[in-house]
Motif scaffolding. Structure first.
Motif, PDB file in Angstrom:
ATOM      1  N   ILE A 240      15.071  75.014  48.338  1.00 50.42           N
ATOM      2  CA  ILE A 240      15.811  73.755  48.273  1.00 50.42           C
ATOM      3  C   ILE A 240      15.047  72.789  47.371  1.00 50.42           C
ATOM      4  N   THR A 241      15.744  71.777  46.939  1.00 49.04           N
ATOM      5  CA  THR A 241      15.081  70.744  46.139  1.00 49.04           C
ATOM      6  C   THR A 241      14.545  69.674  47.067  1.00 49.04           C
ATOM      7  N   PHE A 242      13.745  68.799  46.506  1.00 48.44           N
ATOM      8  CA  PHE A 242      13.131  67.780  47.340  1.00 48.44           C
ATOM      9  C   PHE A 242      14.124  66.721  47.783  1.00 48.44           C
ATOM     10  N   PHE A 243      15.323  66.754  47.249  1.00 49.04           N
ATOM     11  CA  PHE A 243      16.319  65.763  47.676  1.00 49.04           C
ATOM     12  C   PHE A 243      16.770  65.989  49.107  1.00 49.04           C
ATOM     13  N   GLU A 244      16.622  67.229  49.580  1.00 48.81           N
ATOM     14  CA  GLU A 244      17.114  67.529  50.929  1.00 48.81           C
ATOM     15  C   GLU A 244      16.429  66.683  51.992  1.00 48.81           C
ATOM     16  N   PRO A 245      15.087  66.733  52.090  1.00 47.86           N
ATOM     17  CA  PRO A 245      14.470  65.867  53.106  1.00 47.86           C
ATOM     18  C   PRO A 245      14.452  64.408  52.699  1.00 47.86           C
ATOM     19  N   LEU A 246      14.667  64.148  51.413  1.00 50.79           N
ATOM     20  CA  LEU A 246      14.617  62.762  50.967  1.00 50.79           C
ATOM     21  C   LEU A 246      15.759  61.957  51.576  1.00 50.79           C
ATOM     22  N   LYS A 247      16.874  62.644  51.833  1.00 58.08           N
ATOM     23  CA  LYS A 247      18.023  61.911  52.376  1.00 58.08           C
ATOM     24  C   LYS A 247      17.743  61.332  53.759  1.00 58.08           C
ATOM     25  N   PRO A 248      17.291  62.137  54.736  1.00 62.40           N
ATOM     26  CA  PRO A 248      16.966  61.499  56.019  1.00 62.40           C
ATOM     27  C   PRO A 248      15.839  60.486  55.898  1.00 62.40           C
ATOM     28  N   PHE A 249      14.882  60.750  55.008  1.00 59.78           N
ATOM     29  CA  PHE A 249      13.775  59.821  54.852  1.00 59.78           C
ATOM     30  C   PHE A 249      14.273  58.462  54.400  1.00 59.78           C
ATOM     31  N   LEU A 250      15.155  58.452  53.412  1.00 55.32           N
ATOM     32  CA  LEU A 250      15.670  57.172  52.924  1.00 55.32           C
ATOM     33  C   LEU A 250      16.487  56.472  54.001  1.00 55.32           C
ATOM     34  N   ALA A 251      17.193  57.279  54.806  1.00 58.74           N
ATOM     35  CA  ALA A 251      17.956  56.668  55.890  1.00 58.74           C
ATOM     36  C   ALA A 251      17.024  55.952  56.860  1.00 58.74           C
ATOM     37  N   ILE A 252      15.900  56.602  57.197  1.00 58.69           N
ATOM     38  CA  ILE A 252      14.951  55.973  58.119  1.00 58.69           C
ATOM     39  C   ILE A 252      14.338  54.739  57.468  1.00 58.69           C
ATOM     40  N   LEU A 253      14.040  54.833  56.176  1.00 60.04           N
ATOM     41  CA  LEU A 253      13.442  53.698  55.479  1.00 60.04           C
ATOM     42  C   LEU A 253      14.366  52.486  55.523  1.00 60.04           C
ATOM     43  N   VAL A 254      15.649  52.744  55.296  1.00 59.99           N
ATOM     44  CA  VAL A 254      16.618  51.653  55.345  1.00 59.99           C
ATOM     45  C   VAL A 254      16.668  51.054  56.742  1.00 59.99           C
ATOM     46  N   GLU A 255      16.629  51.916  57.749  1.00 61.19           N
ATOM     47  CA  GLU A 255      16.667  51.413  59.129  1.00 61.19           C
ATOM     48  C   GLU A 255      15.460  50.540  59.413  1.00 61.19           C
ATOM     49  N   VAL A 256      14.283  50.955  58.942  1.00 64.59           N
ATOM     50  CA  VAL A 256      13.076  50.165  59.183  1.00 64.59           C
ATOM     51  C   VAL A 256      13.181  48.799  58.513  1.00 64.59           C
ATOM     52  N   ILE A 257      13.645  48.792  57.272  1.00 67.81           N
ATOM     53  CA  ILE A 257      13.750  47.522  56.545  1.00 67.81           C
ATOM     54  C   ILE A 257      14.739  46.597  57.240  1.00 67.81           C
ATOM     55  N   ILE A 258      15.854  47.167  57.686  1.00 60.49           N
ATOM     56  CA  ILE A 258      16.849  46.326  58.366  1.00 60.49           C
ATOM     57  C   ILE A 258      16.263  45.739  59.644  1.00 60.49           C
ATOM     58  N   LEU A 259      15.536  46.556  60.409  1.00 56.02           N
ATOM     59  CA  LEU A 259      14.958  46.063  61.651  1.00 56.02           C
ATOM     60  C   LEU A 259      13.970  44.928  61.391  1.00 56.02           C
ATOM     61  N   VAL A 260      13.092  45.146  60.418  1.00 50.25           N
ATOM     62  CA  VAL A 260      12.077  44.127  60.145  1.00 50.25           C
ATOM     63  C   VAL A 260      12.743  42.833  59.696  1.00 50.25           C
ATOM     64  N   ALA A 261      13.721  42.963  58.805  1.00 45.67           N
ATOM     65  CA  ALA A 261      14.413  41.769  58.329  1.00 45.67           C
ATOM     66  C   ALA A 261      15.098  41.060  59.478  1.00 45.67           C
ATOM     67  N   ALA A 262      15.746  41.841  60.360  1.00 43.72           N
ATOM     68  CA  ALA A 262      16.460  41.229  61.482  1.00 43.72           C
ATOM     69  C   ALA A 262      15.489  40.481  62.383  1.00 43.72           C
ATOM     70  N   ILE A 263      14.339  41.118  62.661  1.00 47.60           N
ATOM     71  CA  ILE A 263      13.385  40.477  63.568  1.00 47.60           C
ATOM     72  C   ILE A 263      12.859  39.187  62.953  1.00 47.60           C
ATOM     73  N   LEU A 264      12.501  39.237  61.672  1.00 42.01           N
ATOM     74  CA  LEU A 264      11.932  38.045  61.047  1.00 42.01           C
ATOM     75  C   LEU A 264      12.971  36.939  60.915  1.00 42.01           C
ATOM     76  N   LEU A 265      14.199  37.313  60.592  1.00 40.42           N
ATOM     77  CA  LEU A 265      15.236  36.286  60.464  1.00 40.42           C
ATOM     78  C   LEU A 265      15.541  35.650  61.812  1.00 40.42           C
ATOM     79  N   TYR A 266      15.589  36.481  62.853  1.00 36.33           N
ATOM     80  CA  TYR A 266      15.846  35.971  64.189  1.00 36.33           C
ATOM     81  C   TYR A 266      14.780  34.971  64.590  1.00 36.33           C
ATOM     82  N   GLU A 267      13.548  35.340  64.288  1.00 40.24           N
ATOM     83  CA  GLU A 267      12.460  34.454  64.668  1.00 40.24           C
ATOM     84  C   GLU A 267      12.511  33.153  63.890  1.00 40.24           C
TER      85      GLU A 267
END
Lengths: 307, 462
Positions: A240-267
């Motif tokens: 397989i190419t490296f794009f295969e695991p990259l997809k879930p990784f990017l999904a997790i990265l997006v989730e982390v960024i959204i969480l951090v932004a949400a927490i900081l904005l809420y505060e």
């Protein structure tokens, strides 16, 4: 007819133990002759207790194998019963004989020459139509082979491992094959030394495939070579190419960024509310201590002076 | 733990939040981050088979990866504590999370074993060191009466997550091979960053030191500030040294059953399946012990230090009983003793950290925890090779289990030498003393840094 068969039977047995005797073979179809050079002998026996029984026999080297079957019979113990040998379902010629009841048991016994891969298979002895014992003759099976596909990445190296169990005899050598359509082609490292590398270590073998491409995906076979024949193990390789695991990784990265932004904005939104409302309380806390933090009971939303 | 305390503490100038409220959110954050640190470390074994095959190295060389990671995490714990004292806990934890994730992401590109040592070992280890101690200290700072329960809930994540991570990692490795799996793990580790973001900046308790040193630059030189951030002064205080020594002795014997129980069960004649089941059962009772001990300690019926001594003593006794029970041949006896051992081992982990603020005071807790981690880890490094050596010399595990249990009992005796150990009530905690110090002003800070023996007499409150 029976007497001559018995004679033949004993002659063959004698031939096995004493080389010098010539076999005269009366009868229309001669049974299989022994080879010129003497083979080692071995005996396998099985006792049938129920309807049928299967015995696995591991064969490594060519051998003269005596197979013995013993059956206790059924309720009505007839004095005579037909005995028959089959190989892979087909009746062995001239193997039919009448078996006498001796000591409340029926015995069948025959010597087979196991010399090559064709000699291996499923040998059955039958008593009448009722009882059967199967002897499965085979070279040692490869135990530790992955059933899930091995995953490799484009441009990377894949390592495919085949291992024979330590308790089983070691093969003389190992070969590797890969399927090309329906054919199995042997992998020869001499042809492409920079792509394939085979490392044989007794009971283990490793195939290294360098510079993987997607075309390398497919079925690979490791073959353990024994004097009697070879057994195959099947391993599947998936590239397989490296794009295969990259997809879930990017999904997790997006989730982390959204969480951090949400927490900081809420505060920040809460602090803006509290800053306007809590200025007086901040002054109070300043007089109480020397700029130390203070927390009121039950609420933790007050923003402090120290940020 | 009387009724008078909470009122007094609420009027204190320490950042001890009320029990509950945002504190529970932080417990959740600690749950997640601890599972991503220790739970992840414990499940890395799944990768080792792949590494052995791919890099063609021995199992010993591969096991150095996780040893390096653990050692780096513990070595940098004081650094994490010091940075939190100097700067902002939130930023430190978030950076730690980024480093932990980065290490694993870089590891997915490794072409040689050395790369794995540097990425999974050093970089991720540094990240983990910046995360664990600050999170624990923050949670402790946010609770007073429910402190041990909060810690117990937070630490239970280690056991629970290793149950969940093992099949998850197996699945990832099957689908994406070790490279893709490490990449995804790096992403998962980045979830520590939102956990760190949940820490509110005002929870820092080292603020006065910073204020004071800012107003007196010539006195507080860099070296003195660093030593105050690292709380190196604690190393000269008898209660802290005694406690650290006790915990280190405990650490020598604590991990031995985890490493050797399965092998010992096999040697005693039980099947592979039975031995693995014993281990899992002990792990489950460990989780239960953490939470139950946390809840029980906070009921206030006994002093924390007494409970800790009791759990340590029991754990030592049960470790010593383990070879006895299995040698008798009874599977039920081995199972019962293992469950009891698991329970008491888990119970003591909840209490171990909670005792630290009672000894050093809440404002020095962060540095105290960091130093404690560093010192106890070096003792832990001794324990397993020593027991392995005993096993090689004697041929079975009886001697090594006996010695490990002995170390735990020795730890109990050491802790009994703490001042005021035999009194029935907790003496007034040190933070009251520091409240008065801060009223006095600068002198207290400088005394703390410069002339310690005189002050330690006052601080010997436990």
């Amino acid at each position: 007819m029976t007497a001559s068969w018995k004679q033949l039977f004993f002659q063959i047995l004698l031939l096995v133990f004493c080389r010098h005797i010539n076999t005269k073979t009366p009868g229309p179809t001669p049974p299989p002759l022994v080879a010129d050079s003497p083979l080692p002998t071995d005996v396998r026996s099985a006792i049938l207790k129920g309807e049928s029984h299967t015995e696995k026999v591991e064969v490594v080297n060519p051998v003269n194998l005596t197979l013995e079957c013993t059956w206790a019979g059924n309720r009505d113990k007839q004095p005579n019963i037909t005995g028959l040998w089959r190989k892979d379902g087909e009746e062995i010629e001239n193997s039919l004989l009448m078996v006498q009841l001796e000591n409340e048991q029926y015995n069948l016994r025959r010597v087979f020459n196991i010399v090559n891969e064709e000699s291996l298979g499923n040998y059955s002895c039958l008593f009448g139509n009722e009882a059967r014992i199967d002897f499965v003759l085979a070279a040692p099976h490869i135990g530790e082979v992955r059933d899930k596909p091995i995953v490799g990445y484009v441009g990377d190296t894949a390592v495919i491992l085949c291992k024979m169990e330590e308790s089983k005899p070691k093969p003389s050598t190992w070969n590797w094959y890969r399927t090309n359509g329906t054919n199995k082609e042997q992998i020869l490292t001499a042809a492409e030394p920079h792509r394939y590398k085979i490392v044989n270590e007794g009971e283990k073998t490793k195939l290294l495939v360098h510079n993987l491409t997607e075309a390398d995906s497919g079925s690979y076979y490791c073959a353990a070579v024994y004097p009697i024949g070879t057994t195959m193990g099947h391993v599947e390789l998936k590239v397989i190419t490296f794009f295969e695991p990259l997809k879930p990784f990017l999904a997790i990265l997006v989730e982390v960024i959204i969480l951090v932004a949400a927490i900081l904005l809420y505060e920040r939104s809460r602090s803006k509310k509290n800053y306007a409302a809590g200025n007086e309380t901040n002054d109070q806390s300043n007089t109480l201590t020397q700029g130390e933090n203070n927390e009121s009971e039950g609420s933790s939303s007050m923003r402090q002076r120290k940020v | 733990m009387t009724d008078v305390k909470p009122k007094a503490e609420s009027q204190s100038d320490e950042a001890e939040g009320p029990d509950g409220g945002w504190g529970w959110v932080l417990v959740g954050a600690m749950f997640v981050s601890t599972s991503l640190v220790f739970g992840l470390m414990r499940s890395l074994g799944i990768f080792f088979v792949e590494f052995v095959q791919y890099f063609d190295e021995s199992a010993q060389a591969i096991s150095w990866i996780s040893s390096t990671g653990l050692a780096t995490q513990q070595f940098f714990s004081p650094l994490g504590a010091a940075l939190c004292n100097a700067y902002n806990t939130r930023v430190v934890v978030m950076i730690g999370g980024c480093l932990a994730g980065l290490g694993l992401i870089l590891a997915s590109q490794a072409t040689r074993l050395v790369h794995l040592y540097l990425t999974m070992g050093v970089i991720s280890g540094l990240g983990w060191g910046l995360v664990f101690t600050p999170m624990v200290a923050t949670v402790m700072a946010n609770f007073t009466r429910r402190r041990t329960l909060a810690l117990g809930l937070g630490f239970s994540s280690i056991g629970l997550s290793s149950f969940a991570f093992n099949p998850l990692f197996q699945l990832l490795v099957e689908k994406y091979a070790w490279r893709g799996a490490l990449l995804i793990l790096g992403g998962l580790s980045l979830n520590i960053v939102p956990c760190g973001a949940l820490i509110r900046p005002q929870r820092r308790s080292k603020a006065p030191a910073k204020v004071d040193s800012e107003t007196n630059p010539p006195r507080a030189s860099l070296l003195q500030r660093v030593s105050s951030y690292l709380e190196l002064s604690l190393l000269f205080e008898r209660p802290y040294i005694t406690y650290t020594l006790g915990v280190s002795l405990m650490n020598v014997g604590y991990f031995v059953p985890y490493f050797h129980l399965v092998a010992h069960s096999r040697q005693a004649g039980f099947s592979e399946y039975q031995a693995a089941f014993v281990m899992s059962a002990a792990g489950a009772s460990d989780i239960l012990g953490r939470v139950a001990s946390g809840w029980f300690s906070d009921l206030g019926l006994f002093r924390l230090i007494h409970l800790l001594s009791m759990w340590t003593f029991l754990a030592g006794v049960f470790i010593m009983l383990l070879p006895v029970s299995s040698l008798s041949g009874s599977y039920a006896a081995l199972m019962v003793i293992s469950l009891l051992y698991g329970f008491s081992a888990g119970a003591l982990t909840s209490v171990v950290f909670a005792v630290v603020p009672l000894i050093v005071g809440v404002e020095r807790m962060m540095g105290g925890l960091g130093l404690l981690q560093l010192i106890e880890s070096s003792a832990g490094l001794l324990g397993t090779p020593l027991s392995g050596f005993l096993k090689d010399v004697t041929g079975n595990y009886v001697a090594s289990f006996m010695v490990s249990g002995g170390f735990l009992i020795l730890a109990t005796l050491t802790m009994a030498t703490l001042p005021h150990f035999f009194s029935c009530r907790d003496p007034p905690p040190p933070q009251k003393r520091s409240l008065n110090d801060k009223d006095k002003g600068l002198h207290s800070e400088l005394e703390q840094i410069n002339s310690l023996p005189a002050d330690t007499n006052h601080r010997e409150e436990l």
